[in-house]
Design an enzyme around this catalytic site. Structure first.
Site, PDB file in Angstrom:
ATOM      1  N   GLU A 289     109.235   4.970  54.352  1.00  0.00           N
ATOM      2  CA  GLU A 289     110.341   4.118  54.816  1.00  0.00           C
ATOM      3  C   GLU A 289     109.957   3.227  55.986  1.00  0.00           C
ATOM      4  OE1 GLU A 289     113.868   5.906  56.499  1.00  0.00           O
ATOM      5  OE2 GLU A 289     112.751   7.645  57.162  1.00  0.00           O
TER       6      GLU A 289
ATOM      7  N   GLU B  62     109.544  15.409  53.723  1.00  0.00           N
ATOM      8  CA  GLU B  62     109.966  14.627  54.889  1.00  0.00           C
ATOM      9  C   GLU B  62     108.829  13.737  55.372  1.00  0.00           C
ATOM     10  OE1 GLU B  62     112.455  13.667  56.303  1.00  0.00           O
ATOM     11  OE2 GLU B  62     111.873  13.091  58.325  1.00  0.00           O
TER      12      GLU B  62
ATOM     13  N   ASN C 150     133.284  -4.029  57.558  1.00  0.00           N
ATOM     14  CA  ASN C 150     132.230  -3.091  57.152  1.00  0.00           C
ATOM     15  C   ASN C 150     132.806  -2.295  55.990  1.00  0.00           C
ATOM     16  OD1 ASN C 150     130.062  -1.381  56.945  1.00  0.00           O
ATOM     17  ND2 ASN C 150     130.667  -0.077  58.653  1.00  0.00           N
ATOM     18  N   GLY C 151     132.099  -2.274  54.854  1.00  0.00           N
ATOM     19  CA  GLY C 151     132.584  -1.506  53.701  1.00  0.00           C
ATOM     20  C   GLY C 151     132.515  -2.342  52.435  1.00  0.00           C
TER      21      GLY C 151
ATOM     22  N   LYS D  64     120.558   2.271  59.471  1.00  0.00           N
ATOM     23  CA  LYS D  64     120.582   3.608  60.051  1.00  0.00           C
ATOM     24  C   LYS D  64     121.653   4.488  59.411  1.00  0.00           C
ATOM     25  CE  LYS D  64     119.492   6.926  62.785  1.00  0.00           C
ATOM     26  NZ  LYS D  64     118.242   7.665  62.510  1.00  0.00           N
TER      27      LYS D  64
ATOM     28  N   TRP E  75     124.514  -5.603  56.836  1.00  0.00           N
ATOM     29  CA  TRP E  75     123.583  -5.086  55.829  1.00  0.00           C
ATOM     30  C   TRP E  75     124.229  -5.470  54.513  1.00  0.00           C
ATOM     31  CZ3 TRP E  75     123.433  -2.004  51.535  1.00  0.00           C
ATOM     32  CH2 TRP E  75     122.165  -1.613  51.090  1.00  0.00           C
TER      33      TRP E  75
ATOM     34  N   HIS F 150     100.142  21.149  37.791  1.00  0.00           N
ATOM     35  CA  HIS F 150     101.069  20.891  36.667  1.00  0.00           C
ATOM     36  C   HIS F 150     101.307  19.400  36.486  1.00  0.00           C
ATOM     37  CE1 HIS F 150     101.825  25.175  36.433  1.00  0.00           C
ATOM     38  NE2 HIS F 150     101.901  25.183  37.752  1.00  0.00           N
TER      39      HIS F 150
ATOM     40  N   CYS G  70     127.258  -1.916  58.119  1.00  0.00           N
ATOM     41  CA  CYS G  70     127.240  -3.018  59.086  1.00  0.00           C
ATOM     42  C   CYS G  70     127.655  -2.484  60.440  1.00  0.00           C
ATOM     43  CB  CYS G  70     128.206  -4.100  58.643  1.00  0.00           C
ATOM     44  SG  CYS G  70     127.897  -4.645  56.970  1.00  0.00           S
TER      45      CYS G  70
HETATM   46  C1  AGP Z   1     115.733   9.228  57.276  1.00  0.00           C
HETATM   47  O1  AGP Z   1     114.617   8.796  58.032  1.00  0.00           O
HETATM   48  C2  AGP Z   1     116.503   8.085  56.683  1.00  0.00           C
HETATM   49  N1  AGP Z   1     116.906   7.169  57.678  1.00  0.00           N
HETATM   50  C3  AGP Z   1     117.628   8.541  55.777  1.00  0.00           C
HETATM   51  O2  AGP Z   1     117.048   9.303  54.735  1.00  0.00           O
HETATM   52  C4  AGP Z   1     118.733   9.412  56.427  1.00  0.00           C
HETATM   53  O3  AGP Z   1     118.203  10.677  56.762  1.00  0.00           O
HETATM   54  C5  AGP Z   1     119.856   9.605  55.409  1.00  0.00           C
HETATM   55  O4  AGP Z   1     120.388   8.339  55.109  1.00  0.00           O
HETATM   56  C6  AGP Z   1     120.983  10.517  55.916  1.00  0.00           C
HETATM   57  O5  AGP Z   1     121.574   9.938  57.061  1.00  0.00           O
HETATM   58  P1  AGP Z   1     122.594  10.849  57.923  1.00  0.00           P
HETATM   59  O6  AGP Z   1     121.800  12.018  58.443  1.00  0.00           O
HETATM   60  O7  AGP Z   1     123.102   9.946  59.003  1.00  0.00           O
HETATM   61  O8  AGP Z   1     123.691  11.319  56.996  1.00  0.00           O
END
Ligand code: AGP
Length: 628
Positions: A504, A497, A107-108, A623, A81, A520, A2
């Site tokens: 996502e 990636e 938050n948590g 994020k 969130w 495989h 959050c």
């Molecule tokens: C990547 O596009 C995602 N948002 C997610 O996989 C992200 O890379 C992952 O949660 C790690 O976040 P961080 O680099 O802030 O630790």
């Protein structure tokens, strides 16, 4: 996950506390956007003034126009969130004490919430929401009233300290009390909290993005700390009331970095910042003789010489950056490099020694899985170095050393410029280890550094020459439900990636796959028109990889696949087999991920745009994943 924000200003009531919090929430909305809420307090209020709504921040802002809050001295705000309790008005924060004199935002995850709720219910407390945060609010109200009975006066700061000692789990909690109308208090354990230092005013937030328009001077709030702010008076203690001196830092970017500045989305802006992210991360990390100097990495060179194994940990994109670096660092330093997902690391009983260097990669510096993993690593006496993009965040604070990437704040949920910055930083670390251990000659290191310094211009070339064709192909394939991504060697984590990006933000089912693995199993997925995106290695550099991948393209083509190649300009073979080619400039194999990933970032962006999705705030995601 959050976003939390708080403000305490000069001793006059105004709309500024609410305005600061709403602006802060709009900057933090990338951390969570299921619901939003604010609570204000000013003199002569008998109860907290509060508004909260499910949905985006704009829904709350519209409701505030219809139901304005009174002018106030302090304000706290929250974007959610949801971890427990569905996203609705009732479960939105802030939450209130029984007498509505106190409000909190959280938050948590409070792990003993069920037991605490049961105890409160047995004392006659009732609850309206399904959240653990409301339990904390009711408990804080109870504690505050006990203190008033004990001392005859309110003391929210002491109440918060007592609350902090009663909670298990993770939390960053802000609270206000109508009986102390110019005070905001906070407690934190494991969840992010920073303070912004203003002129007769103080800001509190999950990260500096919330208040960067007002100040660049900030304080890191440590583990199990309690904070009381009153205007620009700040007191920080531990939960026992012992004074603590928090570390001050200055943010090295400005407010424009957290504005779209004319771009359609933060993601598009940040992809176009890929070149600068690489350039800035390389900047000023060399001495006059061209030797690599990692001054901020406070690890003794002698210790680096004893390192006989590296374990790279991270999640999502960060873990793929680690997988890319594995190939390069093993080649340069000749020690084993293992890449383990943070959430797997802690429960896999890893073999760690004082000669193991654990490298924790995290853009936000707050990913709980990675934070918990580095704690485990340090308990096992390993040396932990974090590669992070967010100053003052938890992971660098709890590492032995940090190597910051200088990509600037990354707002879009999908990580793009941070990925190329992370690879750049890992390569600097790998070359530094090779320099210290003598596994590469000085001229060899300089040659690799030259190829890294040339990358920004190569990415710029892609952004200028490929964007339109990539957008056309994305629009053409907008109805495709599945994509297969193939790569070999350093191209394999790039395939992973690329698959994650499309998954996502365009909600498309994708699979990243080692090209050699095709026969495989995954080749069974291929039928007429199934799109397959292939990262083609350079034909000039170690071309055995190139010929193998061209064969892979032939194999899927023979079964009807629609093949899209990311290939080096002047590749002699790819045009015979690929339906579409996104060209990229020539560069050595080990640095090619820095250019190969850019068309994949753009492809995901344009696919999401073609589907008219919210590119910056994809559904169900946030994020920074600050819960395990
Ligand atoms: C990547 O596009 C995602 N948002 C997610 O996989 C992200 O890379 C992952 O949660 C790690 O976040 P961080 O680099 O802030 O630790």
């Amino acid at each position: 996950m959050c976003g939390i924000v708080g403000y305490s200003g000069p001793i006059t009531v105004s709309n500024k506390p609410l305005e600061v919090c709403l602006q802060g929430l709009s900057r933090l909305e990338y951390r969570g956007y299921d619901s939003a809420g604010v609570a204000c307090v000013g003199p002569h209020m008998d109860q907290v003034a509060l508004d909260k709504k499910a949905g985006r921040l704009s829904v709350l802002e519209e409701d505030l126009k219809l139901h304005p809050l009174p002018e106030a001295q302090v304000c706290i705000g929250h974007t959610r969130w949801a971890t427990n309790g569905e996203p609705n008005d009732t479960n939105a924060h802030p939450h209130l004490s029984k007498d509505h004199k106190i409000a909190i935002i959280h938050n948590g995850i409070i792990e003993n919430a069920v037991r605490l709720k049961f105890e409160l219910q047995s004392e006659g407390y009732s609850f309206t929401s399904q959240t653990d945060s409301e339990v904390a609010a009711k408990l804080l109200g109870r504690i505050a009233n006990v203190i008033i009975e004990e001392t005859g006066k309110p003391n929210l700061f002491e109440a918060m300290r007592r609350l902090g000692k009663m909670l298990d789990g993770t939390f960053a909690i802000l609270a206000v009390d109508v009986r102390q109308p110019d005070v905001v208090c906070a407690i934190r354990r494991d969840e992010p909290l920073v303070l912004g230092l203003g002129d007769k005013e103080t800001f509190l937030a999950s990260d500096v993005t919330a208040f960067i328009s007002y100040t660049k001077h900030a304080l890191e709030i440590g583990q199990d700390n309690a904070v009381m702010v009153q205007g620009d008076t700040i007191v920080v203690t531990d939960f026992d009331g012992n004074k603590v001196t928090p570390k001050e830092f200055t943010v090295d970017w400005d407010a424009s970095a957290v504005e779209k500045s004319g771009w359609d989305s933060f993601m598009k802006k940040e992809i176009h910042e890929d070149p600068a992210a690489v350039r800035e991360t390389l900047m000023s990390r060399f001495d006059l003789d061209g030797n690599i100097k990692l001054d901020e990495v406070h690890i003794d060179e002698k210790l680096f010489k004893t390192i006989d194994r590296i374990v790279i940990i991270g999640c999502g994109t960060a873990s793929y950056a680690g997988q890319v670096a594995k190939y390069a660092i093993e080649h340069w330093v000749r020690i084993p490099v293992e890449v383990i997902l943070s959430h797997e690391f802690r429960y896999s009983d890893p073999i760690l020694t004082p000669q193991t260097l654990v490298v924790a990669i995290s853009q936000s510096g707050e990913t709980m899985d990675t934070l918990m993993a580095i704690r485990h690593a340090r308990e096992q006496q390993a040396t932990v170095l974090s590669i992070c993009n967010t100053q003052g965040s938890s992971i660098p604070r709890e590492s032995d050393a940090v190597l910051y990437t200088h990509a600037g704040p990354e707002i879009a949920v999908a990580s793009t410029k941070a990925f190329v910055a992370q690879i750049t930083a890992e390569y600097l670390l790998g070359l530094y280890l090779a320099q210290v251990k003598g596994t590469l000659f000085h001229d060899e290191i300089n040659g690799i550094l030259s190829s890294l310094r040339a990358i920004p211009e190569k990415i710029d070339w892609i952004l200028k020459h490929d964007s339109e064709s990539i957008q056309d192909v994305a629009q053409k394939l907008v109805s495709q439900q599945t994509f297969l991504f193939l790569g070999r060697n350093v191209g394999y984590p790039v395939a992973l990636e690329g698959a994650l990006k499309l998954k996502e933000i365009a909600y498309t089912f994708t699979q990243g796959c080692a090209a050699g693995e095709l026969k495989h199993g995954p080749i069974a997925l291929i039928e007429e028109n199934v799109p397959v995106i292939v990262i083609v290695p350079s034909a000039c550099d170690r071309n055995v990889l190139h010929s193998k991948v061209i064969s892979n393209i032939e194999e899927v083509k023979a079964r009807g696949a629609y093949t899209i190649a990311i290939a080096e300009e002047a590749d002699p073979d790819v045009e015979r087999y690929a339906d579409v080619i996104f060209w990229r400039p020539q560069c050595p194999t080990l640095v090619s991920p820095l250019v190969d990933v850019v068309p994949l970032q753009l492809f995901a962006l344009y696919m999401a745009e073609a589907k008219q999705l919210d590119v910056d705030k994809p559904r169900n995601l946030a994020k920074s994943v600050t819960v395990e």
